[in-house]
Write a protein that holds these residues in place. Structure first.
Motif, PDB file in Angstrom:
ATOM      1  N   ASP A  98       0.859  -1.179   0.000  1.00 60.35           N
ATOM      2  CA  ASP A  98       0.000   0.000   0.000  1.00 60.35           C
ATOM      3  C   ASP A  98       0.900   1.235   0.000  1.00 60.35           C
ATOM      4  O   ASP A  98       1.583   1.505   0.988  1.00 60.35           O
ATOM      5  N   PRO A  99       0.917   2.019  -1.097  1.00 59.64           N
ATOM      6  CA  PRO A  99       1.821   3.181  -1.160  1.00 59.64           C
ATOM      7  C   PRO A  99       1.489   4.264  -0.141  1.00 59.64           C
ATOM      8  O   PRO A  99       2.344   5.086   0.198  1.00 59.64           O
ATOM      9  N   ASN A 100       0.245   4.259   0.364  1.00 58.07           N
ATOM     10  CA  ASN A 100      -0.141   5.286   1.340  1.00 58.07           C
ATOM     11  C   ASN A 100       0.274   4.918   2.768  1.00 58.07           C
ATOM     12  O   ASN A 100       0.198   5.757   3.664  1.00 58.07           O
ATOM     13  N   GLU A 101       0.688   3.696   2.958  1.00 54.74           N
ATOM     14  CA  GLU A 101       1.082   3.253   4.295  1.00 54.74           C
ATOM     15  C   GLU A 101       2.599   3.349   4.459  1.00 54.74           C
ATOM     16  O   GLU A 101       3.354   2.725   3.716  1.00 54.74           O
ATOM     17  N   LYS A 102       3.030   4.122   5.400  1.00 53.07           N
ATOM     18  CA  LYS A 102       4.464   4.275   5.651  1.00 53.07           C
ATOM     19  C   LYS A 102       4.969   3.129   6.522  1.00 53.07           C
ATOM     20  O   LYS A 102       4.303   2.707   7.458  1.00 53.07           O
ATOM     21  N   SER A 103       6.151   2.659   6.188  1.00 45.39           N
ATOM     22  CA  SER A 103       6.722   1.551   6.933  1.00 45.39           C
ATOM     23  C   SER A 103       7.216   2.023   8.305  1.00 45.39           C
ATOM     24  O   SER A 103       7.931   3.016   8.411  1.00 45.39           O
ATOM     25  N   LYS A 104       6.800   1.286   9.322  1.00 47.52           N
ATOM     26  CA  LYS A 104       7.261   1.572  10.685  1.00 47.52           C
ATOM     27  C   LYS A 104       8.194   0.476  11.199  1.00 47.52           C
ATOM     28  O   LYS A 104       8.529   0.460  12.373  1.00 47.52           O
ATOM     29  N   HIS A 105       8.612  -0.401  10.286  1.00 46.78           N
ATOM     30  CA  HIS A 105       9.487  -1.498  10.698  1.00 46.78           C
ATOM     31  C   HIS A 105      10.906  -0.987  10.923  1.00 46.78           C
ATOM     32  O   HIS A 105      11.414  -0.150  10.174  1.00 46.78           O
ATOM     33  N   LYS A 106      11.533  -1.516  11.946  1.00 42.38           N
ATOM     34  CA  LYS A 106      12.911  -1.119  12.277  1.00 42.38           C
ATOM     35  C   LYS A 106      13.731  -2.354  12.628  1.00 42.38           C
ATOM     36  O   LYS A 106      13.194  -3.374  13.061  1.00 42.38           O
ATOM     37  N   PHE A 107      15.035  -2.213  12.425  1.00 43.62           N
ATOM     38  CA  PHE A 107      15.986  -3.256  12.797  1.00 43.62           C
ATOM     39  C   PHE A 107      16.989  -2.678  13.791  1.00 43.62           C
ATOM     40  O   PHE A 107      17.272  -1.468  13.778  1.00 43.62           O
ATOM     41  N   MET A 108      17.506  -3.566  14.627  1.00 48.12           N
ATOM     42  CA  MET A 108      18.548  -3.168  15.570  1.00 48.12           C
ATOM     43  C   MET A 108      19.657  -4.214  15.546  1.00 48.12           C
ATOM     44  O   MET A 108      19.386  -5.413  15.633  1.00 48.12           O
TER      45      MET A 108
END
Length: 246
Positions: free
Chosen positions: A79-89
């Motif tokens: 979905d292009p309107n949904e911003k990714s909130k995934h993060k890596f550490m």
């Protein structure tokens, strides 16, 4: 107390980019380099573990060497309107010289000994695929709207085509059917009551037959006993008379 700076060199340093389309597994590589003269333990963690497969997700990097970590994004509906909130550490720890159990080292590590670096995920969809996705979405929305409008119009046309006489006739038919159902229920109840009465009468007749047969048996037994007694009596009398005659 502030944590020490990350000793590992990350490439890329801040972002993990995944290029679409995302109908299949998309893999990006994270390079971890150890420029120090000591071995370093590392772990790769994510805020969305079900969406990514990381290989290897932990291990030891020898002094002066590097390792490539494959980060595999699982297929999903983009979905292009949904911003990714995934993060890596990426978490690291200087390995002790006599390390034999890496998990034990992580458990016993103090907070001031841990180092970490954070990266965010970026989804890059090619322009052609994005346009195709938008067109497909618009088509789906248009078709759903057309279906809903057509169903609404058909319902309105049905209602408008019925005049007052037909509505009244339908209501009377519904009332008649309800009365018919009630009558059938009463008949069913009456039939059940009659069945119960028949069962009770049948059980009473069977009990009476059983008692009469028992009395006949008792009478027959009494009669046979009397006959035997008479025979014995006649036998004794015969014996006595015979002795007297002799």
């Amino acid at each position: 107390m502030a944590r020490p700076e990350q000793v590992l060199l990350l490439e890329p340093q801040h972002e993990l980019k995944f290029r679409g389309p995302f109908t299949d597994v998309v893999t990006t590589t994270l390079k971890l380099a150890n420029p120090t003269d000591r071995n370093v333990c590392f772990k790769v963690k994510t805020t969305a573990p079900r969406r990514y497969c990381v290989r290897p997700n932990s291990g030891v990097i020898d002094a002066g060497t590097s390792i490539n970590v494959s980060v595999m994004l699982q297929p999903f509906d983009y979905d292009p309107n949904e911003k990714s909130k995934h993060k890596f550490m990426v978490q690291s720890l200087i390995a002790p010289p006599d390390m034999t159990d890496m998990e034990g080292v992580w458990k016993e590590a103090k907070p001031e000994e841990l180092m970490d670096s954070k990266l965010r995920c970026v989804f890059d969809m090619p322009i052609d695929n994005e346009k195709t996705h938008d067109i497909d979405s618009n088509k789906m929305m248009s078709s759903s709207l057309l279906k809903s409008e057509s169903s609404t119009l058909s319902m309105k046309s049905m209602v408008s085509s019925l005049d007052d006489g037909e509505v009244k006739r339908i209501m009377e038919e519904c009332k008649r059917l309800q009365m018919e159902v009630q009558r059938l229920r009463e008949e069913n109840k009456q039939i059940r009551q009659e069945d119960d009465g028949l069962r009770m009468r049948k059980s009473t007749v069977m009990a009476a037959q059983h008692s009469s047969s028992s009395s006949v048996t008792v009478k027959e037994e009494g009669l046979s006993i009397r006959v035997i007694a008479l025979i014995v009596l006649f036998f004794v009398i015969g014996v006595i008379v015979g002795k007297l005659l002799l």
